[in-house]
Scaffold this motif. Structure first.
Motif, PDB file in Angstrom:
ATOM      1  N   ASP A  40       0.988  -1.051  -0.187  1.00 33.60           N
ATOM      2  CA  ASP A  40      -0.439   0.078  -0.161  1.00 33.60           C
ATOM      3  C   ASP A  40       1.276   1.331  -0.084  1.00 33.60           C
ATOM      4  N   SER A  41       0.765   1.769  -0.632  1.00 34.79           N
ATOM      5  CA  SER A  41       2.156   2.677  -0.916  1.00 34.79           C
ATOM      6  C   SER A  41       1.918   4.199  -1.524  1.00 34.79           C
ATOM      7  N   SER A  42       0.393   4.038  -1.610  1.00 34.97           N
ATOM      8  CA  SER A  42      -0.597   5.431  -2.320  1.00 34.97           C
ATOM      9  C   SER A  42      -0.726   6.149  -0.692  1.00 34.97           C
ATOM     10  N   GLY A  43      -0.170   7.101  -0.678  1.00 39.31           N
ATOM     11  CA  GLY A  43      -1.258   8.483  -0.399  1.00 39.31           C
ATOM     12  C   GLY A  43      -0.073   8.388   1.017  1.00 39.31           C
ATOM     13  N   ASP A  44      -0.222   9.314   1.861  1.00 45.34           N
ATOM     14  CA  ASP A  44       1.175   9.616   2.416  1.00 45.34           C
ATOM     15  C   ASP A  44       0.756   8.326   4.565  1.00 45.34           C
ATOM     16  N   HIS A  45       0.254   7.223   4.249  1.00 49.01           N
ATOM     17  CA  HIS A  45       0.238   6.570   4.974  1.00 49.01           C
ATOM     18  C   HIS A  45       0.475   5.226   3.758  1.00 49.01           C
ATOM     19  N   ASP A  46       1.134   4.353   5.030  1.00 54.80           N
ATOM     20  CA  ASP A  46       1.815   2.836   4.196  1.00 54.80           C
ATOM     21  C   ASP A  46       1.376   1.619   5.575  1.00 54.80           C
ATOM     22  N   HIS A  47       0.505   0.241   4.666  1.00 53.33           N
ATOM     23  CA  HIS A  47      -0.047  -0.538   5.418  1.00 53.33           C
ATOM     24  C   HIS A  47       0.913  -1.288   4.892  1.00 53.33           C
ATOM     25  N   ASP A  48       1.759  -2.184   5.831  1.00 54.53           N
ATOM     26  CA  ASP A  48       2.403  -3.549   5.164  1.00 54.53           C
ATOM     27  C   ASP A  48       1.572  -4.641   4.858  1.00 54.53           C
ATOM     28  N   THR A  49       1.702  -5.316   4.159  1.00 56.75           N
ATOM     29  CA  THR A  49       0.785  -6.279   3.643  1.00 56.75           C
ATOM     30  C   THR A  49       0.756  -8.140   3.225  1.00 56.75           C
ATOM     31  N   ASP A  50       0.746  -9.019   3.658  1.00 58.13           N
ATOM     32  CA  ASP A  50       1.470  -9.978   2.463  1.00 58.13           C
ATOM     33  C   ASP A  50       0.462 -10.359   1.516  1.00 58.13           C
ATOM     34  N   HIS A  51      -0.932  -9.518   1.678  1.00 54.89           N
ATOM     35  CA  HIS A  51      -1.782  -9.777   0.334  1.00 54.89           C
ATOM     36  C   HIS A  51      -1.351  -9.246  -0.383  1.00 54.89           C
ATOM     37  N   GLU A  52      -0.873  -9.800  -2.471  1.00 50.94           N
ATOM     38  CA  GLU A  52      -0.510  -9.913  -3.140  1.00 50.94           C
ATOM     39  C   GLU A  52      -1.907  -9.613  -4.717  1.00 50.94           C
ATOM     40  N   LEU A  53      -1.731  -8.321  -5.361  1.00 49.43           N
ATOM     41  CA  LEU A  53      -2.636  -8.922  -5.875  1.00 49.43           C
ATOM     42  C   LEU A  53      -1.718  -9.365  -7.070  1.00 49.43           C
ATOM     43  N   GLY A  54      -3.024  -9.576  -8.042  1.00 46.60           N
ATOM     44  CA  GLY A  54      -2.823 -10.524  -9.279  1.00 46.60           C
ATOM     45  C   GLY A  54      -2.923 -12.583  -8.545  1.00 46.60           C
ATOM     46  N   HIS A  55      -3.330 -11.972  -6.789  1.00 43.90           N
ATOM     47  CA  HIS A  55      -3.385 -13.507  -6.992  1.00 43.90           C
ATOM     48  C   HIS A  55      -4.759 -13.766  -5.550  1.00 43.90           C
ATOM     49  N   ASP A 208      -6.017  11.214  -5.568  1.00 45.89           N
ATOM     50  CA  ASP A 208      -4.605  10.373  -5.449  1.00 45.89           C
ATOM     51  C   ASP A 208      -4.709   9.039  -5.295  1.00 45.89           C
ATOM     52  N   GLU A 209      -5.490   8.859  -3.880  1.00 37.77           N
ATOM     53  CA  GLU A 209      -5.799   7.573  -3.609  1.00 37.77           C
ATOM     54  C   GLU A 209      -6.507   6.766  -4.872  1.00 37.77           C
ATOM     55  N   LEU A 210      -7.080   7.169  -5.360  1.00 35.69           N
ATOM     56  CA  LEU A 210      -7.779   6.376  -6.729  1.00 35.69           C
ATOM     57  C   LEU A 210      -6.794   6.380  -8.103  1.00 35.69           C
ATOM     58  N   GLU A 211      -5.912   7.428  -7.983  1.00 39.19           N
ATOM     59  CA  GLU A 211      -5.127   7.064  -9.423  1.00 39.19           C
ATOM     60  C   GLU A 211      -4.479   6.274  -9.040  1.00 39.19           C
ATOM     61  N   GLY A 212      -3.540   6.298  -8.006  1.00 39.37           N
ATOM     62  CA  GLY A 212      -3.010   5.028  -7.369  1.00 39.37           C
ATOM     63  C   GLY A 212      -3.551   3.595  -7.381  1.00 39.37           C
ATOM     64  N   PHE A 213      -4.477   3.369  -6.506  1.00 39.93           N
ATOM     65  CA  PHE A 213      -5.366   2.364  -6.905  1.00 39.93           C
ATOM     66  C   PHE A 213      -5.375   1.950  -8.819  1.00 39.93           C
ATOM     67  N   ASN A 214      -5.801   2.445  -9.167  1.00 38.11           N
ATOM     68  CA  ASN A 214      -5.758   2.465 -10.877  1.00 38.11           C
ATOM     69  C   ASN A 214      -4.397   2.074 -11.459  1.00 38.11           C
ATOM     70  N   GLU A 215      -3.478   2.742 -11.397  1.00 35.35           N
ATOM     71  CA  GLU A 215      -1.671   2.222 -11.401  1.00 35.35           C
ATOM     72  C   GLU A 215      -1.744   0.759 -11.649  1.00 35.35           C
ATOM     73  N   ARG A 216      -2.131   0.091  -9.317  1.00 35.13           N
ATOM     74  CA  ARG A 216      -1.648  -1.177  -8.723  1.00 35.13           C
ATOM     75  C   ARG A 216      -2.473  -2.227  -9.570  1.00 35.13           C
ATOM     76  N   THR A 217      -3.645  -1.279  -9.940  1.00 33.98           N
ATOM     77  CA  THR A 217      -4.572  -2.941 -10.030  1.00 33.98           C
ATOM     78  C   THR A 217      -4.022  -3.184 -11.815  1.00 33.98           C
ATOM     79  N   ARG A 218      -3.903  -1.746 -12.764  1.00 29.90           N
ATOM     80  CA  ARG A 218      -3.254  -2.639 -13.677  1.00 29.90           C
ATOM     81  C   ARG A 218      -1.932  -2.814 -13.556  1.00 29.90           C
ATOM     82  N   THR A 219      -1.384  -2.838 -13.445  1.00 35.47           N
ATOM     83  CA  THR A 219       0.271  -3.624 -13.027  1.00 35.47           C
ATOM     84  C   THR A 219      -0.029  -4.641 -12.746  1.00 35.47           C
TER      85      THR A 219
END
Length: 227
Positions: A40-55, A208-219
């Motif tokens: 979770d790298s969008s926005g000013d806060h960061d929450h590590d997670t073991d959930h990986e998109l694409g799986h 800002d958050e949603l634009e980050g979500f879109n980038e991560r989703t497509r990637t």
């Protein structure tokens, strides 16, 4: 068919919590760090997670948290199998989870921007106030779903939307939004409104958050050929 329920969970005993915390610490020290697609790298806060998109997973838990003047869902973006369930659990503060859809405009005017697949039914949880209280929804249709917390907090305590006391900034204004990716959706923004550029009427933190979500989703989804 849409399924959603609200429940409460019992708080673990102090001893059990301590053991669980110690065990989790051992796991974190030995497990590899999550990939960029799952961070979770969008926005000013960061929450590590073991959930990986694409799986996509069969079941996913999302926490609803408040920390000083910030409010957030964690993980911000999750990927789940079609027909499976996401559970939101209140960890701190008071929150709700409300889909971006015109049917929810009474709770939050900006929620009238539909960011769900065509034909998908929206959801709106109750206001969750008690730590451990949960809301869950089963996602039957493949697609990308965006949601928000509509809660405001002021001298009279938390309430949903703008409330009867007039305008107050909601948790949305701090960027408290989230996304659920179900299955392997078509990444065409005509088919998935959530992948469109966020409307200018939305708060800057949300855009800002949603634009980050879109980038991560497509990637995550464009470069995975294993499905």
């Amino acid at each position: 068919m849409t399924t959603y329920t609200t429940t409460r969970r019992r708080t673990l005993a102090a001893t059990g919590s301590a053991l669980a915390t110690g065990f989790a610490g051992c796991l974190e020290s030995n497990d590899p760090q999550p990939t960029d697609a799952g961070d979770d790298s969008s926005g000013d806060h960061d929450h590590d997670t073991d959930h990986e998109l694409g799986h996509p997973e069969a079941r996913i838990d999302v926490t609803m948290e408040s920390d000083d003047d910030t409010h957030h869902f964690a993980p911000h973006v999750v990927h789940i199998e079609e027909g499976r369930t996401v559970t939101w659990t209140l960890e701190s503060g008071a929150h709700d989870t409300v889909a971006y859809h015109p049917d929810n405009a009474e709770l939050l005017p900006s929620a009238s921007e539909r960011r769900l697949p065509d034909g998908a039914q929206p959801w709106a949880s109750e206001l969750l106030r008690t730590e451990g209280e949960t809301f869950e929804r089963t996602f039957e249709e493949v697609g990308v779903y965006d949601y928000v917390c509509t809660v405001v907090e002021h001298g009279h305590g938390p309430e949903r939307g703008q409330g009867p006391s007039g305008y107050h900034p909601t948790h949305e204004s701090t960027g408290m939004v989230g996304r659920v990716i179900v299955g392997w959706p078509d990444l065409d923004s005509d088919a998935q409104p959530a992948l469109r550029t966020p409307a200018a009427e939305l708060p800057e933190a949300v855009r800002d958050e949603l634009e980050g979500f879109n980038e991560r989703t497509r990637t995550a989804l464009e470069h995975d050929d294993d499905h």
